[in-house]
Design a protein around this motif. Structure first.
Motif, short mmCIF file in Angstrom:
data_model
loop_
_atom_site.label_atom_id
_atom_site.label_comp_id
_atom_site.label_asym_id
_atom_site.label_seq_id
_atom_site.Cartn_x
_atom_site.Cartn_y
_atom_site.Cartn_z
N MET A 1 8.39 38.96 26.42
CA MET A 1 7.28 37.59 26.89
C MET A 1 8.10 36.87 28.14
N ASN A 2 7.33 36.77 29.09
CA ASN A 2 7.55 36.10 30.10
C ASN A 2 7.81 34.63 29.99
N ASP A 3 9.00 34.01 30.56
CA ASP A 3 9.27 32.60 30.68
C ASP A 3 8.32 32.03 31.42
N LEU A 4 7.23 31.38 31.21
CA LEU A 4 6.45 30.83 32.05
C LEU A 4 6.79 29.43 32.66
N LEU A 5 7.95 28.79 32.08
CA LEU A 5 8.51 27.74 32.60
C LEU A 5 9.76 27.90 33.47
N GLU A 6 10.18 29.10 34.00
CA GLU A 6 11.17 29.16 34.82
C GLU A 6 11.07 28.58 36.23
N TYR A 7 9.92 28.79 36.92
CA TYR A 7 9.98 28.08 38.09
C TYR A 7 9.90 26.39 37.96
N GLU A 8 9.10 25.93 36.82
CA GLU A 8 9.29 24.55 36.55
C GLU A 8 10.74 23.99 36.35
N ARG A 9 11.36 24.79 35.55
CA ARG A 9 12.41 24.46 35.04
C ARG A 9 13.40 24.28 36.28
N ASP A 10 13.37 25.03 37.14
CA ASP A 10 14.31 25.15 38.64
C ASP A 10 13.89 23.84 39.33
N LEU A 11 12.60 23.47 39.30
CA LEU A 11 12.27 22.05 39.79
C LEU A 11 12.95 20.72 39.03
N TYR A 12 12.75 20.91 37.92
CA TYR A 12 12.94 19.86 36.85
C TYR A 12 14.39 19.59 37.14
N LYS A 13 15.33 20.59 37.44
CA LYS A 13 16.80 20.40 37.56
C LYS A 13 16.91 19.59 38.85
N LYS A 14 16.14 19.87 39.92
CA LYS A 14 16.18 18.99 41.12
C LYS A 14 15.62 17.72 41.10
N GLY A 15 15.12 16.98 39.78
CA GLY A 15 14.75 15.73 39.54
C GLY A 15 13.14 15.91 39.85
N ILE A 16 12.50 17.15 39.92
CA ILE A 16 10.98 17.02 40.35
C ILE A 16 10.14 17.19 39.16
N ASN A 17 9.28 16.21 38.81
CA ASN A 17 8.79 16.54 37.33
C ASN A 17 7.25 16.62 37.68
N LEU A 18 6.62 16.11 38.86
CA LEU A 18 5.18 16.02 38.92
C LEU A 18 4.71 17.47 39.56
N ILE A 19 4.71 18.60 38.95
CA ILE A 19 4.43 19.86 39.65
C ILE A 19 2.79 20.30 39.33
N ALA A 20 2.33 20.73 40.32
CA ALA A 20 0.88 21.05 40.24
C ALA A 20 0.89 22.59 40.36
#
Length: 211
Positions: A1-20
């Motif tokens: 099963m794909n990790d659907l949060l992979e791209y989001e987590r990469d951004l979270y690590k950079k302090g970016i939380n509001l992702i559209a």
């Protein structure tokens, strides 16, 4: 099963939380609008069954839609008319719908994850091929956009039952094309799309465009 949060987590690590996440539906139909959605999900959001809207049943999409619109931090919808599609072509209309969806968010995102398309927009963005199957944010946007457009077409089907929009949602099925030949091309069709453009040019078809 794909990790659907992979791209989001990469951004979270950079302090970016509001992702559209941004996706559209309705590029291929012969009539009706193209609809886009921009959706901001809570951080590390998980919803069982969340996936590309095209891989889900209509019933499942409806179920997830109701959950997503309640859980989302914000979501915005962009709707571009058939007339506008004819004026600027479907790719540009898709981009316009996506930008409109972002504008209609009630909070400004820090980053955009966009399904396939690249947008000329001031907000930092990442274009992801088949993003609706790779990103939870885009998958959520795809479901909201799909259900929103399908409901529009079902409503159109209630107004014009002879065309069967509730079944084909405006796509060029055999039954749909036969109905158009029999009952005419309405003003909410895309006149630049074949075979609609061919029917309009056909001198044997009288009073093709009916309002």
């Amino acid at each position: 099963m794909n990790d659907l949060l992979e791209y989001e987590r990469d951004l979270y690590k950079k302090g970016i939380n509001l992702i559209a996440g941004i996706d559209e539906v309705g590029r291929g139909p012969l009539c009706g609008p193209v609809v886009a959605c921009a959706c901001i999900l809570p951080k590390n959001y998980h919803l069982e069954g969340l996936n590309d809207s095209k891989k889900l049943s209509e019933k499942k999409r409806e179920e997830l839609y109701e959950i997503l619109i309640k859980d989302a931090i914000s979501y915005g919808i962009g709707v571009i008319s058939p007339k506008r599609i004819d004026e600027i072509n479907i790719l540009n209309a898709t981009k316009e719908a996506m930008k409109e969806a972002v504008i209609n968010l009630n909070i400004t995102p820090e980053h955009l994850l966009i399904d396939a398309v690249k947008l000329d927009i001031k907000i930092p963005s990442t274009s992801i091929i088949k993003g609706d199957a790779l990103s939870a944010s885009i998958a959520a946007a795809s479901i909201i956009a799909k259900v929103t457009r399908d409901r529009m077409m079902i409503e159109l089907g209630e107004m014009y039952p002879e065309y069967g929009y509730e079944h084909h949602k405006g796509y060029g099925t055999k039954a749909h094309i036969e109905a158009v030949k029999k009952y005419g091309v309405k003003d909410f069709y895309r006149f630049t799309f074949a075979p609609i453009s061919d029917l309009i040019k056909d001198s044997e078809v009288e009073e093709v465009v009916n309002k």
